[in-house]
Design a protein around this motif. Structure first.
Motif, short mmCIF file in Angstrom:
data_model
loop_
_atom_site.label_atom_id
_atom_site.label_comp_id
_atom_site.label_asym_id
_atom_site.label_seq_id
_atom_site.Cartn_x
_atom_site.Cartn_y
_atom_site.Cartn_z
N PRO A 78 0.85 -1.24 -0.02
CA PRO A 78 0.29 0.07 0.00
C PRO A 78 0.88 1.28 -0.29
O PRO A 78 1.98 1.16 0.56
CB PRO A 78 -0.78 0.05 1.36
CG PRO A 78 -0.58 -1.34 1.63
CD PRO A 78 0.45 -1.94 1.15
N ALA A 113 -5.28 1.04 5.94
CA ALA A 113 -4.90 0.27 4.85
C ALA A 113 -3.33 0.57 4.68
O ALA A 113 -2.73 -0.42 4.29
CB ALA A 113 -5.55 0.71 3.46
N ASN A 125 -9.62 5.24 7.07
CA ASN A 125 -9.41 4.03 6.17
C ASN A 125 -7.87 3.92 5.78
O ASN A 125 -7.58 2.89 5.23
CB ASN A 125 -10.35 3.83 4.94
CG ASN A 125 -11.80 3.36 5.57
OD1 ASN A 125 -11.99 2.69 6.50
ND2 ASN A 125 -12.77 3.73 4.78
N CYS A 160 -7.98 4.96 -0.44
CA CYS A 160 -8.85 4.90 0.61
C CYS A 160 -8.47 6.45 1.24
O CYS A 160 -7.54 7.07 0.98
CB CYS A 160 -8.37 4.05 1.79
SG CYS A 160 -8.61 2.35 1.32
N LEU A 186 -14.24 -0.51 4.77
CA LEU A 186 -12.88 -1.47 4.77
C LEU A 186 -13.22 -2.37 5.99
O LEU A 186 -13.00 -1.95 6.97
CB LEU A 186 -11.90 -0.69 4.75
CG LEU A 186 -10.49 -1.29 4.40
CD1 LEU A 186 -10.61 -1.96 3.01
CD2 LEU A 186 -9.31 -0.41 4.38
#
Length: 212
Positions: A122, A162, A158, A154, A204
């Protein structure tokens, strides 16, 4: 098994058809065509989303520009080889459709549910104004051993969550498909306009282990 595969990638879109049908490809004599729809965002901005539709679902020779359409299907990807490298191409693969005279106020005009696996590290970052953003690439299994690779973005809480996920983490999310224009430089004097598609994540959820 097919039902389970379908359940992990569900899209519903309501929008206005804004293009003619363009031939894409043929499978076992069945032709597939791409048509673009304009979908309203809450900000009054329009997302322009490509639909991949079988000629068996609609008369692709008719002019439907300006018509409202409701579709259900899946968000799919494939790699197109161009400029000496692969480019990820995304579209909504339509399983069901309906032409509408009007939109019901309770209808969700752009919703997607995905259940898949993080397949790239990510990318977490902050904007100059301090807004938190995280980009993830989700691999969503399809039948016959295939997968769709779907970019997701996101925000806020979130994004922080993430940003700590590892490759291989399984997540479920709900969001909306959005389009984003950008310019790509192909030579010193030439820029071309491109459109990228991604899922803007609203909810999420992380799964510790796969459910049997």
């Amino acid at each position: 098994m097919a039902d389970k595969i379908f359940e992990n990638n569900q899209v519903s879109i309501v929008g206005e058809i804004v293009s003619d049908f363009r031939f894409s490809h043929e499978v076992y004599g069945e032709g597939f065509y791409v048509v673009d729809v304009a979908v309203n965002r809450l900000s009054n901005f329009m997302d322009y989303i490509p639909l991949m539709i079988s000629e068996r679902l609609i008369d692709v020779n008719e002019d439907y520009i300006g018509q409202t359409i409701y579709v259900m299907g899946q968000f799919r990807s494939f790699n197109r080889h161009e400029e000496k490298k692969n480019r990820l191409v995304l579209s909504v693969f339509v399983r069901e459709l309906e032409l509408l005279d009007e939109i019901d106020e309770d209808m969700k005009t752009n919703q997607i549910f995905l259940d898949g696996y993080i397949c790239k590290d990510p990318i977490y970052r902050k904007t100059p104004l301090g807004r938190e953003i995280c980009d993830i690439l989700l691999a969503v299994n399809r039948s016959y051993g295939k997968s769709d690779y779907i970019p997701c973005i996101c925000w806020g809480r979130n994004a922080r969550f993430a940003g700590n996920l590892e490759i291989g983490s399984r997540i479920q999310l709900i969001g909306r498909i959005q389009s984003r224009e950008y310019q790509k430089r192909v030579s010193e004097n030439e820029l071309i306009r491109r459109v990228a598609y991604e899922v803007s994540v609203n909810k999420l959820e992380f799964h510790e282990k796969d459910e049997e």
